[in-house]
Design a protein around this motif. Structure first.
Motif, PDB file in Angstrom:
ATOM      1  N   ILE A 203      -3.170  -0.233  -0.421  1.00  0.00           N
ATOM      2  CA  ILE A 203      -4.197  -1.236  -0.153  1.00  0.00           C
ATOM      3  C   ILE A 203      -5.584  -0.620  -0.313  1.00  0.00           C
ATOM      4  CG2 ILE A 203      -5.221  -2.641   1.691  1.00  0.00           C
ATOM      5  CD1 ILE A 203      -2.337  -3.104   2.711  1.00  0.00           C
ATOM      6  N   ARG A 204      -5.756   0.586   0.234  1.00  0.00           N
ATOM      7  CA  ARG A 204      -7.050   1.258   0.106  1.00  0.00           C
ATOM      8  C   ARG A 204      -7.382   1.529  -1.356  1.00  0.00           C
ATOM      9  NH1 ARG A 204      -8.199   6.924   3.073  1.00  0.00           N
ATOM     10  NH2 ARG A 204      -6.568   7.641   1.641  1.00  0.00           N
ATOM     11  N   TYR A 205      -6.376   1.938  -2.134  1.00  0.00           N
ATOM     12  CA  TYR A 205      -6.640   2.190  -3.550  1.00  0.00           C
ATOM     13  C   TYR A 205      -7.123   0.922  -4.249  1.00  0.00           C
ATOM     14  CZ  TYR A 205      -6.051   3.025  -8.484  1.00  0.00           C
ATOM     15  OH  TYR A 205      -6.295   3.117  -9.824  1.00  0.00           O
ATOM     16  N   PHE A 206      -6.454  -0.202  -4.005  1.00  0.00           N
ATOM     17  CA  PHE A 206      -6.850  -1.458  -4.643  1.00  0.00           C
ATOM     18  C   PHE A 206      -8.271  -1.841  -4.231  1.00  0.00           C
ATOM     19  CE2 PHE A 206      -7.066  -6.111  -4.792  1.00  0.00           C
ATOM     20  CZ  PHE A 206      -6.661  -6.360  -6.095  1.00  0.00           C
ATOM     21  N   GLU A 207      -8.585  -1.669  -2.959  1.00  0.00           N
ATOM     22  CA  GLU A 207      -9.928  -2.002  -2.494  1.00  0.00           C
ATOM     23  C   GLU A 207     -10.969  -1.044  -3.079  1.00  0.00           C
ATOM     24  OE1 GLU A 207      -9.423  -2.109   1.745  1.00  0.00           O
ATOM     25  OE2 GLU A 207      -8.786  -4.216   1.715  1.00  0.00           O
ATOM     26  N   ASN A 208     -10.587   0.200  -3.353  1.00  0.00           N
ATOM     27  CA  ASN A 208     -11.492   1.134  -4.027  1.00  0.00           C
ATOM     28  C   ASN A 208     -11.752   0.709  -5.465  1.00  0.00           C
ATOM     29  OD1 ASN A 208     -11.907   2.782  -1.821  1.00  0.00           O
ATOM     30  ND2 ASN A 208     -10.346   4.276  -2.395  1.00  0.00           N
ATOM     31  N   VAL A 209     -10.721   0.171  -6.123  1.00  0.00           N
ATOM     32  CA  VAL A 209     -10.911  -0.367  -7.475  1.00  0.00           C
ATOM     33  C   VAL A 209     -11.898  -1.525  -7.432  1.00  0.00           C
ATOM     34  CG1 VAL A 209      -9.784  -1.507  -9.427  1.00  0.00           C
ATOM     35  CG2 VAL A 209      -8.617   0.366  -8.240  1.00  0.00           C
ATOM     36  N   GLN A 210     -11.732  -2.407  -6.437  1.00  0.00           N
ATOM     37  CA  GLN A 210     -12.654  -3.536  -6.299  1.00  0.00           C
ATOM     38  C   GLN A 210     -14.087  -3.064  -6.058  1.00  0.00           C
ATOM     39  OE1 GLN A 210     -10.664  -5.756  -3.113  1.00  0.00           O
ATOM     40  NE2 GLN A 210     -10.144  -7.345  -4.578  1.00  0.00           N
ATOM     41  N   ARG A 211     -14.260  -2.039  -5.233  1.00  0.00           N
ATOM     42  CA  ARG A 211     -15.601  -1.524  -4.971  1.00  0.00           C
ATOM     43  C   ARG A 211     -16.200  -0.879  -6.220  1.00  0.00           C
ATOM     44  NH1 ARG A 211     -13.782  -0.845   0.439  1.00  0.00           N
ATOM     45  NH2 ARG A 211     -12.557   1.005  -0.061  1.00  0.00           N
ATOM     46  N   THR A 212     -15.351  -0.262  -7.026  1.00  0.00           N
ATOM     47  CA  THR A 212     -15.837   0.437  -8.226  1.00  0.00           C
ATOM     48  C   THR A 212     -16.202  -0.526  -9.340  1.00  0.00           C
ATOM     49  OG1 THR A 212     -14.459   2.367  -7.680  1.00  0.00           O
ATOM     50  CG2 THR A 212     -15.258   2.189  -9.947  1.00  0.00           C
TER      51      THR A 212
ATOM     52  N   GLY B 194     -16.035  -4.103  -9.025  1.00  0.00           N
ATOM     53  CA  GLY B 194     -16.396  -5.445  -8.573  1.00  0.00           C
ATOM     54  C   GLY B 194     -15.161  -6.319  -8.446  1.00  0.00           C
ATOM     55  N   LYS B 195     -15.172  -7.227  -7.491  1.00  0.00           N
ATOM     56  CA  LYS B 195     -13.999  -8.066  -7.240  1.00  0.00           C
ATOM     57  C   LYS B 195     -13.695  -8.998  -8.405  1.00  0.00           C
ATOM     58  CE  LYS B 195     -14.003  -8.015  -2.186  1.00  0.00           C
ATOM     59  NZ  LYS B 195     -13.998  -8.836  -0.948  1.00  0.00           N
ATOM     60  N   GLU B 196     -14.733  -9.548  -9.027  1.00  0.00           N
ATOM     61  CA  GLU B 196     -14.502 -10.477 -10.137  1.00  0.00           C
ATOM     62  C   GLU B 196     -13.869  -9.772 -11.323  1.00  0.00           C
ATOM     63  OE1 GLU B 196     -17.834 -12.803 -11.260  1.00  0.00           O
ATOM     64  OE2 GLU B 196     -18.162 -13.654  -9.254  1.00  0.00           O
ATOM     65  N   LYS B 197     -14.386  -8.599 -11.679  1.00  0.00           N
ATOM     66  CA  LYS B 197     -13.818  -7.847 -12.801  1.00  0.00           C
ATOM     67  C   LYS B 197     -12.393  -7.415 -12.495  1.00  0.00           C
ATOM     68  CE  LYS B 197     -13.628  -5.614 -16.668  1.00  0.00           C
ATOM     69  NZ  LYS B 197     -13.540  -6.353 -17.949  1.00  0.00           N
ATOM     70  N   THR B 198     -12.143  -6.950 -11.257  1.00  0.00           N
ATOM     71  CA  THR B 198     -10.802  -6.514 -10.878  1.00  0.00           C
ATOM     72  C   THR B 198      -9.817  -7.667 -10.973  1.00  0.00           C
ATOM     73  OG1 THR B 198     -11.735  -4.831  -9.402  1.00  0.00           O
ATOM     74  CG2 THR B 198      -9.440  -5.451  -9.044  1.00  0.00           C
ATOM     75  N   ALA B 199     -10.245  -8.859 -10.580  1.00  0.00           N
ATOM     76  CA  ALA B 199      -9.366 -10.031 -10.605  1.00  0.00           C
ATOM     77  C   ALA B 199      -8.948 -10.417 -12.021  1.00  0.00           C
ATOM     78  CB  ALA B 199     -10.048 -11.218  -9.927  1.00  0.00           C
ATOM     79  N   GLU B 200      -9.675  -9.940 -13.017  1.00  0.00           N
ATOM     80  CA  GLU B 200      -9.324 -10.248 -14.407  1.00  0.00           C
ATOM     81  C   GLU B 200      -8.074  -9.506 -14.863  1.00  0.00           C
ATOM     82  OE1 GLU B 200     -12.677  -9.363 -16.818  1.00  0.00           O
ATOM     83  OE2 GLU B 200     -13.985 -10.861 -15.878  1.00  0.00           O
ATOM     84  N   PHE B 201      -7.744  -8.379 -14.180  1.00  0.00           N
ATOM     85  CA  PHE B 201      -6.622  -7.583 -14.694  1.00  0.00           C
ATOM     86  C   PHE B 201      -5.696  -7.025 -13.616  1.00  0.00           C
ATOM     87  CE2 PHE B 201      -9.772  -4.387 -13.714  1.00  0.00           C
ATOM     88  CZ  PHE B 201      -9.036  -3.294 -13.277  1.00  0.00           C
ATOM     89  N   ALA B 202      -6.001  -7.228 -12.332  1.00  0.00           N
ATOM     90  CA  ALA B 202      -5.197  -6.594 -11.288  1.00  0.00           C
ATOM     91  C   ALA B 202      -4.922  -7.540 -10.127  1.00  0.00           C
ATOM     92  CB  ALA B 202      -5.886  -5.332 -10.774  1.00  0.00           C
ATOM     93  N   ARG B 203      -3.759  -7.364  -9.514  1.00  0.00           N
ATOM     94  CA  ARG B 203      -3.362  -8.117  -8.319  1.00  0.00           C
ATOM     95  C   ARG B 203      -2.718  -7.156  -7.324  1.00  0.00           C
ATOM     96  NH1 ARG B 203      -5.867 -11.366 -10.674  1.00  0.00           N
ATOM     97  NH2 ARG B 203      -5.369 -13.536 -11.187  1.00  0.00           N
ATOM     98  N   LEU B 204      -2.919  -7.444  -6.041  1.00  0.00           N
ATOM     99  CA  LEU B 204      -2.223  -6.733  -4.974  1.00  0.00           C
ATOM    100  C   LEU B 204      -1.513  -7.750  -4.097  1.00  0.00           C
ATOM    101  CD1 LEU B 204      -1.493  -4.390  -3.047  1.00  0.00           C
ATOM    102  CD2 LEU B 204      -3.735  -4.700  -1.977  1.00  0.00           C
ATOM    103  N   TYR B 205      -0.203  -7.554  -3.896  1.00  0.00           N
ATOM    104  CA  TYR B 205       0.591  -8.400  -3.006  1.00  0.00           C
ATOM    105  C   TYR B 205       1.138  -7.535  -1.872  1.00  0.00           C
ATOM    106  CZ  TYR B 205       0.487 -11.747  -6.857  1.00  0.00           C
ATOM    107  OH  TYR B 205       0.081 -12.605  -7.840  1.00  0.00           O
ATOM    108  N   THR B 206       1.237  -8.126  -0.684  1.00  0.00           N
ATOM    109  CA  THR B 206       1.783  -7.414   0.466  1.00  0.00           C
ATOM    110  C   THR B 206       2.932  -8.230   1.044  1.00  0.00           C
ATOM    111  OG1 THR B 206       0.058  -8.420   1.859  1.00  0.00           O
ATOM    112  CG2 THR B 206      -0.328  -6.182   1.054  1.00  0.00           C
ATOM    113  N   ALA B 207       4.069  -7.567   1.261  1.00  0.00           N
ATOM    114  CA  ALA B 207       5.283  -8.229   1.746  1.00  0.00           C
ATOM    115  C   ALA B 207       5.499  -7.881   3.215  1.00  0.00           C
ATOM    116  CB  ALA B 207       6.482  -7.796   0.912  1.00  0.00           C
ATOM    117  N   PRO B 208       5.256  -8.808   4.139  1.00  0.00           N
ATOM    118  CA  PRO B 208       5.402  -8.525   5.568  1.00  0.00           C
ATOM    119  C   PRO B 208       6.845  -8.225   5.954  1.00  0.00           C
ATOM    120  CG  PRO B 208       4.147 -10.554   5.209  1.00  0.00           C
ATOM    121  CD  PRO B 208       4.754 -10.170   3.899  1.00  0.00           C
ATOM    122  N   GLY B 209       7.031  -7.201   6.772  1.00  0.00           N
ATOM    123  CA  GLY B 209       8.348  -6.923   7.338  1.00  0.00           C
ATOM    124  C   GLY B 209       9.338  -6.264   6.405  1.00  0.00           C
ATOM    125  N   VAL B 210       8.950  -6.012   5.155  1.00  0.00           N
ATOM    126  CA  VAL B 210       9.869  -5.419   4.183  1.00  0.00           C
ATOM    127  C   VAL B 210       9.735  -3.898   4.230  1.00  0.00           C
ATOM    128  CG1 VAL B 210      10.588  -5.333   1.773  1.00  0.00           C
ATOM    129  CG2 VAL B 210       9.634  -7.449   2.713  1.00  0.00           C
TER     130      VAL B 210
END
Length: 233
Positions: A132-141, A143-159
């Motif tokens: 999660i931290r890595y993905f958020e670092n990509v967004q900070r580097t 920008g969220k809009e640019k990151t959304a053009e090519f990357a997604r992060l999903y989190t699966a609760p309880g798995v």
């Protein structure tokens, strides 16, 4: 210790100087087979031995070998006396080679790359908050809009690490192919749990698989159906 951030004595590749903690719950989950839960992975049922014994935690079994043969490169090393500072040059060399922590994915994005990350939130082997931290670092580097053009992060609760504990089945390859080859960017997905008896593979439970930082919130209806939940912050 596991619920606290681990601070390194010196920064590794890309300036990372700590490792995130694990979330709360599942500490007393009984082991099943060679893996499963904190007891099997971290705590073990016997004090760390050299060489490791089956009753040791898996992290010690893996880690003791890694320290001896990869970092210290000393088969006779007493791992209980290992100090990273004594092997700093080698640690930095391995970190540069192995650690996938560079948040600047601009070249990857420019050549049409697409990235889908899935973190199982009850993973006992590695902290999901590292991904999660890595993905958020990509967004900070970038920008969220640019990151959304090519990357997604999903989190699966309880798995957990091996995909049990909660609905976990999802065809990420199909999602990636649809994005790369058909230009269809993925939104929120669904994870399911199925009966193993062929040929029906009946779905027994399902949950939304939300894009981070959204999370499945219960609305109403049967708790084993994805439609009873909605993704929200």
């Amino acid at each position: 210790t596991l619920h606290s951030t681990y601070k390194f004595s010196f920064p590794l590749e890309n300036g990372l100087d700590d490792y995130p903690a694990w979330g709360v719950s599942g500490e007393n989950t009984p082991a099943f087979g060679p893996t499963g839960g904190w007891i099997a992975w971290w705590l073990g049922k016997a004090a760390p031995a050299q060489p490791p014994v089956p009753a040791n935690g898996i992290a010690w079994i893996y880690g003791a070998g890694g320290i001896k043969y990869v970092f210290a490169r000393d088969p006779q090393l007493d791992v209980t006396k290992y100090k990273p500072e004594d092997h700093k040059e080698r640690l930095l060399q391995v970190s540069k080679l192995m650690d996938s922590t560079n948040p600047d994915l601009s070249r990857f994005a420019a050549r049409g790359g697409r990235l889908v990350i899935l973190e199982n939130m009850a993973d006992y082997a590695q902290s999901p908050y590292a991904g999660i931290r890595y993905f958020e670092n990509v967004q900070r580097t970038l920008g969220k809009e640019k990151t959304a053009e090519f990357a997604r992060l999903y989190t699966a609760p309880g798995v957990d690490h091996v995909g049990s504990g909660a609905p976990a089945n999802v065809d990420m390859l199909a999602v990636l192919v649809d994005w790369v080859e058909n230009g269809k960017a993925p939104g929120n997905l669904e994870v399911i749990e199925q009966k193993v008896e062929a040929p029906a593979f009946e779905t027994t439970r399902a949950l939304p698989l939300c894009q981070w930082p959204a999370w499945p919130h219960y609305k109403s209806g049967p708790v084993d159906r994805a439609a009873s939940f909605a993704c929200a912050p």
